[in-house]
Write a protein that holds these residues in place. Sequence first.
Motif, PDB file in Angstrom:
ATOM      1  N   ILE A  91       0.840  -1.206   0.000  1.00  0.00           N
ATOM      2  CA  ILE A  91       0.000   0.000   0.000  1.00  0.00           C
ATOM      3  C   ILE A  91       0.869   1.246   0.000  1.00  0.00           C
ATOM      4  O   ILE A  91       0.600   2.219  -0.724  1.00  0.00           O
ATOM      5  CB  ILE A  91      -0.949  -0.025   1.217  1.00  0.00           C
ATOM      6  N   THR A  92       1.939   1.237   0.802  1.00  0.00           N
ATOM      7  CA  THR A  92       2.867   2.370   0.811  1.00  0.00           C
ATOM      8  C   THR A  92       3.540   2.524  -0.545  1.00  0.00           C
ATOM      9  O   THR A  92       3.715   3.649  -1.046  1.00  0.00           O
ATOM     10  CB  THR A  92       3.930   2.157   1.899  1.00  0.00           C
ATOM     11  N   LEU A  93       3.892   1.398  -1.161  1.00  0.00           N
ATOM     12  CA  LEU A  93       4.569   1.425  -2.462  1.00  0.00           C
ATOM     13  C   LEU A  93       3.692   2.048  -3.542  1.00  0.00           C
ATOM     14  O   LEU A  93       4.188   2.747  -4.431  1.00  0.00           O
ATOM     15  CB  LEU A  93       4.972   0.005  -2.853  1.00  0.00           C
ATOM     16  N   PHE A  94       2.389   1.828  -3.470  1.00  0.00           N
ATOM     17  CA  PHE A  94       1.475   2.374  -4.467  1.00  0.00           C
ATOM     18  C   PHE A  94       1.480   3.907  -4.480  1.00  0.00           C
ATOM     19  O   PHE A  94       1.169   4.517  -5.505  1.00  0.00           O
ATOM     20  CB  PHE A  94       0.050   1.866  -4.227  1.00  0.00           C
ATOM     21  N   THR A 131      -0.478  -6.432 -11.714  1.00  0.00           N
ATOM     22  CA  THR A 131      -0.559  -7.694 -12.453  1.00  0.00           C
ATOM     23  C   THR A 131       0.059  -8.845 -11.662  1.00  0.00           C
ATOM     24  O   THR A 131      -0.472  -9.967 -11.644  1.00  0.00           O
ATOM     25  CB  THR A 131       0.150  -7.549 -13.807  1.00  0.00           C
ATOM     26  N   LEU A 132       1.175  -8.577 -10.997  1.00  0.00           N
ATOM     27  CA  LEU A 132       1.810  -9.615 -10.173  1.00  0.00           C
ATOM     28  C   LEU A 132       0.899 -10.035  -9.024  1.00  0.00           C
ATOM     29  O   LEU A 132       0.788 -11.236  -8.721  1.00  0.00           O
ATOM     30  CB  LEU A 132       3.145  -9.107  -9.637  1.00  0.00           C
ATOM     31  N   ILE A 133       0.244  -9.067  -8.385  1.00  0.00           N
ATOM     32  CA  ILE A 133      -0.661  -9.390  -7.276  1.00  0.00           C
ATOM     33  C   ILE A 133      -1.836 -10.231  -7.775  1.00  0.00           C
ATOM     34  O   ILE A 133      -2.223 -11.229  -7.152  1.00  0.00           O
ATOM     35  CB  ILE A 133      -1.158  -8.098  -6.610  1.00  0.00           C
ATOM     36  N   ILE A 134      -2.402  -9.843  -8.921  1.00  0.00           N
ATOM     37  CA  ILE A 134      -3.525 -10.602  -9.476  1.00  0.00           C
ATOM     38  C   ILE A 134      -3.073 -12.000  -9.882  1.00  0.00           C
ATOM     39  O   ILE A 134      -3.790 -12.988  -9.673  1.00  0.00           O
ATOM     40  CB  ILE A 134      -4.133  -9.853 -10.674  1.00  0.00           C
ATOM     41  N   VAL A 177     -13.943 -10.582  -7.245  1.00  0.00           N
ATOM     42  CA  VAL A 177     -13.422  -9.312  -6.721  1.00  0.00           C
ATOM     43  C   VAL A 177     -13.626  -8.191  -7.724  1.00  0.00           C
ATOM     44  O   VAL A 177     -14.083  -7.096  -7.373  1.00  0.00           O
ATOM     45  CB  VAL A 177     -11.926  -9.459  -6.357  1.00  0.00           C
ATOM     46  N   PHE A 178     -13.298  -8.447  -8.990  1.00  0.00           N
ATOM     47  CA  PHE A 178     -13.456  -7.403 -10.002  1.00  0.00           C
ATOM     48  C   PHE A 178     -14.932  -7.066 -10.231  1.00  0.00           C
ATOM     49  O   PHE A 178     -15.263  -5.922 -10.542  1.00  0.00           O
ATOM     50  CB  PHE A 178     -12.799  -7.845 -11.313  1.00  0.00           C
ATOM     51  N   ARG A 179     -15.798  -8.042 -10.073  1.00  0.00           N
ATOM     52  CA  ARG A 179     -17.226  -7.757 -10.219  1.00  0.00           C
ATOM     53  C   ARG A 179     -17.722  -6.864  -9.089  1.00  0.00           C
ATOM     54  O   ARG A 179     -18.579  -6.006  -9.291  1.00  0.00           O
ATOM     55  CB  ARG A 179     -17.999  -9.082 -10.231  1.00  0.00           C
ATOM     56  N   SER A 180     -17.157  -7.036  -7.899  1.00  0.00           N
ATOM     57  CA  SER A 180     -17.587  -6.228  -6.762  1.00  0.00           C
ATOM     58  C   SER A 180     -17.070  -4.790  -6.829  1.00  0.00           C
ATOM     59  O   SER A 180     -17.735  -3.869  -6.345  1.00  0.00           O
ATOM     60  CB  SER A 180     -17.135  -6.887  -5.458  1.00  0.00           C
ATOM     61  N   ILE A 181     -15.881  -4.598  -7.406  1.00  0.00           N
ATOM     62  CA  ILE A 181     -15.326  -3.240  -7.469  1.00  0.00           C
ATOM     63  C   ILE A 181     -15.612  -2.562  -8.809  1.00  0.00           C
ATOM     64  O   ILE A 181     -15.221  -1.402  -8.994  1.00  0.00           O
ATOM     65  CB  ILE A 181     -13.805  -3.251  -7.213  1.00  0.00           C
ATOM     66  N   GLY A 235      -5.130  -2.400  -7.050  1.00  0.00           N
ATOM     67  CA  GLY A 235      -4.071  -3.068  -6.312  1.00  0.00           C
ATOM     68  C   GLY A 235      -4.358  -3.167  -4.833  1.00  0.00           C
ATOM     69  O   GLY A 235      -4.213  -4.237  -4.223  1.00  0.00           O
ATOM     70  N   ILE A 236      -4.784  -2.061  -4.213  1.00  0.00           N
ATOM     71  CA  ILE A 236      -5.060  -2.070  -2.779  1.00  0.00           C
ATOM     72  C   ILE A 236      -6.257  -2.950  -2.461  1.00  0.00           C
ATOM     73  O   ILE A 236      -6.230  -3.744  -1.507  1.00  0.00           O
ATOM     74  CB  ILE A 236      -5.279  -0.629  -2.279  1.00  0.00           C
ATOM     75  N   SER A 237      -7.318  -2.848  -3.272  1.00  0.00           N
ATOM     76  CA  SER A 237      -8.527  -3.637  -3.021  1.00  0.00           C
ATOM     77  C   SER A 237      -8.233  -5.122  -3.126  1.00  0.00           C
ATOM     78  O   SER A 237      -8.628  -5.916  -2.258  1.00  0.00           O
ATOM     79  CB  SER A 237      -9.632  -3.250  -4.013  1.00  0.00           C
ATOM     80  N   TYR A 238      -7.509  -5.517  -4.180  1.00  0.00           N
ATOM     81  CA  TYR A 238      -7.281  -6.948  -4.370  1.00  0.00           C
ATOM     82  C   TYR A 238      -6.255  -7.492  -3.381  1.00  0.00           C
ATOM     83  O   TYR A 238      -6.382  -8.623  -2.904  1.00  0.00           O
ATOM     84  CB  TYR A 238      -6.828  -7.236  -5.800  1.00  0.00           C
ATOM     85  N   ALA A 239      -5.242  -6.699  -3.043  1.00  0.00           N
ATOM     86  CA  ALA A 239      -4.248  -7.160  -2.061  1.00  0.00           C
ATOM     87  C   ALA A 239      -4.901  -7.372  -0.694  1.00  0.00           C
ATOM     88  O   ALA A 239      -4.628  -8.376  -0.014  1.00  0.00           O
ATOM     89  CB  ALA A 239      -3.113  -6.146  -1.958  1.00  0.00           C
ATOM     90  N   ALA A 240      -5.781  -6.453  -0.283  1.00  0.00           N
ATOM     91  CA  ALA A 240      -6.472  -6.619   0.997  1.00  0.00           C
ATOM     92  C   ALA A 240      -7.417  -7.810   0.960  1.00  0.00           C
ATOM     93  O   ALA A 240      -7.516  -8.582   1.921  1.00  0.00           O
ATOM     94  CB  ALA A 240      -7.236  -5.342   1.338  1.00  0.00           C
ATOM     95  N   THR A 241      -8.119  -7.977  -0.167  1.00  0.00           N
ATOM     96  CA  THR A 241      -9.021  -9.118  -0.304  1.00  0.00           C
ATOM     97  C   THR A 241      -8.247 -10.428  -0.258  1.00  0.00           C
ATOM     98  O   THR A 241      -8.702 -11.418   0.333  1.00  0.00           O
ATOM     99  CB  THR A 241      -9.793  -9.024  -1.632  1.00  0.00           C
ATOM    100  N   LEU A 242      -7.060 -10.435  -0.852  1.00  0.00           N
ATOM    101  CA  LEU A 242      -6.239 -11.642  -0.869  1.00  0.00           C
ATOM    102  C   LEU A 242      -5.778 -12.011   0.538  1.00  0.00           C
ATOM    103  O   LEU A 242      -5.657 -13.197   0.869  1.00  0.00           O
ATOM    104  CB  LEU A 242      -5.033 -11.422  -1.779  1.00  0.00           C
ATOM    105  N   LEU A 243      -5.522 -11.016   1.376  1.00  0.00           N
ATOM    106  CA  LEU A 243      -5.140 -11.296   2.758  1.00  0.00           C
ATOM    107  C   LEU A 243      -6.248 -12.036   3.484  1.00  0.00           C
ATOM    108  O   LEU A 243      -6.008 -13.038   4.167  1.00  0.00           O
ATOM    109  CB  LEU A 243      -4.810  -9.979   3.480  1.00  0.00           C
ATOM    110  N   PHE A 244      -7.487 -11.558   3.347  1.00  0.00           N
ATOM    111  CA  PHE A 244      -8.606 -12.187   4.042  1.00  0.00           C
ATOM    112  C   PHE A 244      -9.007 -13.508   3.395  1.00  0.00           C
ATOM    113  O   PHE A 244      -9.573 -14.374   4.068  1.00  0.00           O
ATOM    114  CB  PHE A 244      -9.805 -11.233   4.059  1.00  0.00           C
ATOM    115  N   ALA A 245      -8.722 -13.674   2.097  1.00  0.00           N
ATOM    116  CA  ALA A 245      -9.091 -14.916   1.411  1.00  0.00           C
ATOM    117  C   ALA A 245      -8.154 -16.063   1.747  1.00  0.00           C
ATOM    118  O   ALA A 245      -8.531 -17.228   1.613  1.00  0.00           O
ATOM    119  CB  ALA A 245      -9.127 -14.691  -0.098  1.00  0.00           C
ATOM    120  N   THR A 246      -6.926 -15.755   2.173  1.00  0.00           N
ATOM    121  CA  THR A 246      -5.940 -16.806   2.435  1.00  0.00           C
ATOM    122  C   THR A 246      -5.574 -16.926   3.915  1.00  0.00           C
ATOM    123  O   THR A 246      -4.637 -17.645   4.254  1.00  0.00           O
ATOM    124  CB  THR A 246      -4.652 -16.528   1.633  1.00  0.00           C
ATOM    125  N   THR A 247      -6.309 -16.237   4.785  1.00  0.00           N
ATOM    126  CA  THR A 247      -6.003 -16.264   6.208  1.00  0.00           C
ATOM    127  C   THR A 247      -7.278 -16.522   6.999  1.00  0.00           C
ATOM    128  O   THR A 247      -8.292 -15.851   6.775  1.00  0.00           O
ATOM    129  CB  THR A 247      -5.379 -14.933   6.681  1.00  0.00           C
TER     130      THR A 247
END
Length: 256
Positions: A29-32, A46-49, A64-68, A115-127
């Motif tokens: 998020i800071t990098l963005f 693209t790497l995150i996706i 995720v893309f349908r929701s955003i 990037g931020i939306s999908y990275a955060a979603t990925l955290l909750f999807a894999t934890t």
Amino acid sequence: MNTSTYISGRGFLYAFDPRAKILLLLLLITLFFLPITLTGLYLIVTLIIGVGWHNTGKENVVRVFRSIAPMLIFMVLFSPLSKRGGEPLVAIGSFTLLSVEAVLYTLRLGGRFIGISYAATLLFATTLTGELILALRFWRLPYRAALIITLSFTYIPFIADSFAQISESHRLREASEEEQRPSIFRRLRDLIPTLTSVLVLALRSIPNVAMSLELRGLGRTEKRSSYHSLDSYRRLFTDLLISITIAAVLWLICRA
């Protein structure tokens, strides 16, 4: 309210320490928002996706893309209006309707949002939710704040699933022999009873949510203990180092 954002899988993200995943999310998020090139921004996205596709499957990416998508459409339509200066791209006489700077600004804003939306979603999807709470508490986040964050990511999908089920129910009840495509005004009119039903369901779920919070010890003055732990993850230092290395390498490659 048993809706969960966790998706069962076997990718390497599932073996990654949740505490390191939180650190990596904050670094990304800071990098963005650091001065990186537009090409570098979309390379990171693209790497995150791609990582999410490998770990959680394409169905989750599409979901995720349908929701955003509504927010992205809104962003594309109205963000260029805030940037009228610069080199004109589309002009009507002397009036600049769209400028090159506005297009670049919209692309950068959209890339950050995706990037931020999908990275955060990925955290909750894999934890798992319990592990996420423990990881947030490891970073000295108060238990109440950690519980609110995880509860929000449980309650919002619950409302979304309820809305979809109620919409299907109303659609089946109003099915007729005439298979005509309803107009947009008819859809908006039919949306009112659906939203009313969802609101009633949300209000009726308040006692259950309150009971759930009470069972989890919210509001008690005693020091809270934890039955579960993150001891099964034995590579905390290595995973933290990998997170920092990933963010540093991406910064060196993509910086402007």
